[in-house]
Design an enzyme around this catalytic site. Structure first.
Site, PDB file in Angstrom:
ATOM      1  N   LYS A  11       0.959  -1.083  -0.059  1.00  0.00           N
ATOM      2  CA  LYS A  11       0.080   0.038  -0.023  1.00  0.00           C
ATOM      3  C   LYS A  11       1.014   1.340  -0.061  1.00  0.00           C
ATOM      4  O   LYS A  11       2.143   1.206   0.349  1.00  0.00           O
ATOM      5  CB  LYS A  11      -1.022  -0.005   1.282  1.00  0.00           C
ATOM      6  CG  LYS A  11      -1.880  -1.209   1.114  1.00  0.00           C
ATOM      7  CD  LYS A  11      -3.021  -1.104   2.270  1.00  0.00           C
ATOM      8  CE  LYS A  11      -3.960  -2.060   2.237  1.00  0.00           C
ATOM      9  NZ  LYS A  11      -4.983  -2.076   3.229  1.00  0.00           N
ATOM     10  N   TYR A  51     -12.598  -1.479  -3.710  1.00  0.00           N
ATOM     11  CA  TYR A  51     -13.015  -1.769  -2.275  1.00  0.00           C
ATOM     12  C   TYR A  51     -14.659  -1.538  -2.261  1.00  0.00           C
ATOM     13  O   TYR A  51     -15.095  -1.194  -1.077  1.00  0.00           O
ATOM     14  CB  TYR A  51     -12.330  -0.529  -1.404  1.00  0.00           C
ATOM     15  CG  TYR A  51     -11.000  -1.084  -1.009  1.00  0.00           C
ATOM     16  CD1 TYR A  51     -10.701  -2.326  -0.202  1.00  0.00           C
ATOM     17  CD2 TYR A  51      -9.929  -0.454  -1.654  1.00  0.00           C
ATOM     18  CE1 TYR A  51      -9.297  -2.541   0.225  1.00  0.00           C
ATOM     19  CE2 TYR A  51      -8.464  -0.782  -1.295  1.00  0.00           C
ATOM     20  CZ  TYR A  51      -8.381  -1.876  -0.375  1.00  0.00           C
ATOM     21  OH  TYR A  51      -7.150  -2.489   0.061  1.00  0.00           O
ATOM     22  N   ASN A 114      -1.992   0.368   6.562  1.00  0.00           N
ATOM     23  CA  ASN A 114      -1.441  -1.032   7.161  1.00  0.00           C
ATOM     24  C   ASN A 114      -0.748  -1.888   6.374  1.00  0.00           C
ATOM     25  O   ASN A 114      -0.558  -2.937   6.394  1.00  0.00           O
ATOM     26  CB  ASN A 114      -2.744  -1.881   7.620  1.00  0.00           C
ATOM     27  CG  ASN A 114      -3.723  -2.335   6.728  1.00  0.00           C
ATOM     28  OD1 ASN A 114      -3.659  -1.932   5.644  1.00  0.00           O
ATOM     29  ND2 ASN A 114      -4.659  -2.914   7.172  1.00  0.00           N
ATOM     30  N   HIS A 117      -2.181  -5.256   1.551  1.00  0.00           N
ATOM     31  CA  HIS A 117      -3.361  -6.052   1.159  1.00  0.00           C
ATOM     32  C   HIS A 117      -3.190  -7.509   1.052  1.00  0.00           C
ATOM     33  O   HIS A 117      -2.096  -7.746   0.587  1.00  0.00           O
ATOM     34  CB  HIS A 117      -4.231  -5.486  -0.044  1.00  0.00           C
ATOM     35  CG  HIS A 117      -5.371  -6.189  -0.450  1.00  0.00           C
ATOM     36  ND1 HIS A 117      -6.563  -5.840   0.121  1.00  0.00           N
ATOM     37  CD2 HIS A 117      -5.570  -7.073  -1.134  1.00  0.00           C
ATOM     38  CE1 HIS A 117      -7.629  -6.839  -0.174  1.00  0.00           C
ATOM     39  NE2 HIS A 117      -6.824  -7.518  -1.187  1.00  0.00           N
ATOM     40  N   GLU A 128      -9.687 -10.110  -7.465  1.00  0.00           N
ATOM     41  CA  GLU A 128      -8.838  -8.901  -7.738  1.00  0.00           C
ATOM     42  C   GLU A 128      -7.690  -8.949  -8.275  1.00  0.00           C
ATOM     43  O   GLU A 128      -7.161  -8.014  -9.015  1.00  0.00           O
ATOM     44  CB  GLU A 128      -8.339  -8.964  -5.917  1.00  0.00           C
ATOM     45  CG  GLU A 128      -9.375  -8.620  -4.878  1.00  0.00           C
ATOM     46  CD  GLU A 128      -9.230  -8.822  -3.597  1.00  0.00           C
ATOM     47  OE1 GLU A 128      -9.957  -8.466  -2.787  1.00  0.00           O
ATOM     48  OE2 GLU A 128      -8.134  -9.304  -3.264  1.00  0.00           O
TER      49      GLU A 128
HETATM   50  P1  ADP Z   1      -8.131  -6.705   5.939  1.00  0.00           P
HETATM   51  O1  ADP Z   1      -7.239  -5.653   4.863  1.00  0.00           O
HETATM   52  O2  ADP Z   1      -7.261  -7.072   7.029  1.00  0.00           O
HETATM   53  O3  ADP Z   1      -8.827  -7.818   5.337  1.00  0.00           O
HETATM   54  P2  ADP Z   1     -10.766  -5.373   5.918  1.00  0.00           P
HETATM   55  O4  ADP Z   1     -11.292  -6.282   4.854  1.00  0.00           O
HETATM   56  O5  ADP Z   1     -11.793  -5.486   7.203  1.00  0.00           O
HETATM   57  O6  ADP Z   1      -9.165  -5.891   6.511  1.00  0.00           O
HETATM   58  O7  ADP Z   1     -10.549  -3.823   5.574  1.00  0.00           O
HETATM   59  C1  ADP Z   1      -9.994  -3.391   4.324  1.00  0.00           C
HETATM   60  C2  ADP Z   1      -9.043  -2.571   4.851  1.00  0.00           C
HETATM   61  O8  ADP Z   1      -9.810  -1.279   5.118  1.00  0.00           O
HETATM   62  C3  ADP Z   1      -7.920  -2.321   5.479  1.00  0.00           C
HETATM   63  O9  ADP Z   1      -6.682  -3.172   5.386  1.00  0.00           O
HETATM   64  C4  ADP Z   1      -7.518  -1.009   6.208  1.00  0.00           C
HETATM   65  O10 ADP Z   1      -6.760  -0.761   5.220  1.00  0.00           O
HETATM   66  C5  ADP Z   1      -9.049  -0.372   6.086  1.00  0.00           C
HETATM   67  N1  ADP Z   1      -9.423  -0.354   7.083  1.00  0.00           N
HETATM   68  C6  ADP Z   1     -10.319  -1.533   7.920  1.00  0.00           C
HETATM   69  N2  ADP Z   1     -10.751  -0.980   9.167  1.00  0.00           N
HETATM   70  C7  ADP Z   1     -10.688   0.067   9.322  1.00  0.00           C
HETATM   71  C8  ADP Z   1     -10.751   1.106  10.227  1.00  0.00           C
HETATM   72  N3  ADP Z   1     -11.292   0.894  11.321  1.00  0.00           N
HETATM   73  N4  ADP Z   1     -10.597   2.475   9.936  1.00  0.00           N
HETATM   74  C9  ADP Z   1      -9.689   2.814   8.994  1.00  0.00           C
HETATM   75  N5  ADP Z   1      -9.395   1.978   7.888  1.00  0.00           N
HETATM   76  C10 ADP Z   1      -9.677   0.566   8.176  1.00  0.00           C
END
Ligand code: ADP
Length: 140
Positions: A11, A51, A114, A117, A128
């Protein structure tokens, strides 16, 4: 085979912080073969499309803005049990809860920014991967 593949993005936060090399090293050390890869940038519209499943979540706008804020590395990875094993390698969504040694623990800034992905199912890995790559760009 699709069930042995997952899709990842390094990312914008991790790219900007200079972590591309270290993250790719961890991915390869984790036993994954890179079968497709590109350095690219998502437009806000493309980030929104990628997304779309999160459109109703309160962080959707922030997420799309972040994911289109700078270049990313997109890749398709191959390994037995790729989806689950890659989720283990990257760790929990929130780096504060990610296990020691995981990519998010080492390189992520926050639950939103984070670092990486990882697809959450074989079906989404295929969707994807097709979002980012043509068949002629995949080499197994
Ligand atoms: P993952 O990427 O671990 O599968 P999710 O599918 O729940 O997690 O969420 C997709 C992405 O959205 C996350 O990787 C993160 O970048 C963002 N995200 C998730 N939860 C939050 C949050 N509470 N606040 C801000 N961004 C978030």
């Amino acid at each position: 085979m699709a069930t042995n593949r997952t899709f990842t993005m390094i990312k914008p936060d991790a790219v900007a912080d200079g972590h591309i090399g270290n993250i790719l090293k961890d991915i390869i050390a984790g036993g994954f073969k890179i079968v497709a890869m590109k350095y690219t940038k998502l437009s806000p519209e493309k980030a929104g499309e990628f997304y779309a499943v999160h459109a109703e979540r309160p962080f959707y706008g922030e997420l799309c803005e972040f994911m289109s804020s700078g270049p990313i590395v997109a890749a398709i990875l191959e390994k037995d049990n790729a989806v689950a094993d890659f989720r283990t390698l990257i760790g929990a969504t929130n780096p504060a809860q990610a296990a020691e040694g995981t990519i998010r623990k080492k390189y992520a800034k926050s639950i939103g920014e984070n670092a990486v992905h990882g697809s959450d199912s074989d079906e989404n890995a295929a969707i994807e991967s097709a979002f980012h790559f043509a068949g002629t760009e995949i080499f197994s």
